[in-house]
Design a protein around this motif. Sequence first.
Motif: not given
Length: 286
Positions: A148-149, A151-152, A156, A219, A278, A281, A284-286
Amino acid sequence: MQSNNPVFRNNDGFSKTSYNAYGNATYAGNGAAHSGYGQTDPSQWSVGTPGTAAPTQAGAPMTIDSVVQKGAMSIGLVILAAAVTWLVTPDVTENVDLGPLSAAIVVGGGAAFLLSLVNSFKRVVSPALVLLFAIAEGVALGGFSKLIDGYYGGGLVVQAVIGTFAAFAGTLAAYRFFNIRVGNKFRTFVVAAMFGMVGLSLMELVLGLFGSSFGLFGFGGLGIVTAVAGLALGVFMLILDFDMVENGIANRLPEAESWRAAFAITVSLVWIYTNLLRLLAILQNN
């Protein structure tokens, strides 16, 4: 009241077991009604034999200190195993082989799942199996957190760790200060919801192996719904844990049962952490 939690159900001392003639709950050990009290026929009342001590369980009883100590060992092993996994696996960069990270997640998660089943349904608690579960869970969390770290980013993992312990402290404070009482319906709901979430995740895993899934624990849009639901469920699981620990101490269970309580609390904290990470993440992605 018999617990519906499979972790605590193996020892009746984790729940209220009976009521006397006046409707008051009685507990095992020093919480049990004295001989003669609560009987409906006054002629049968007695005060016991002079000089005879009340019956007690052999060995030291379970206490808050013993639960804290065992819980610290279990959670500490999770953190240690996660840190080691983080350090020995490769960083997530372009063209890097993610095999070691995937192996840590799959092998660690599979071992933790099997050990959680054994610990949940084992009649006699095994400290060694509880600690093995903590190590396996730590390996899986270390791999998942690093993935996760990578990729995002955005810190986080640190946020999720802080948020998890904040959720623990907040839930404990609410349980104590608002004098939360756990009923049988609440227990049934929490355990059913927990097994439902586990069943859905296993279904998603099987479907994913065949290249088809609903994205319930991904996600996307559905992922955020299950993450929020899972986070709320984790808090409910902690409330259930606190109630069972309180009953176990009141019933003067043997100190060894502190390991069972430590295992249950560790499971709840891991549950909260994974869903919170999750959720962060996805946001963060949005």
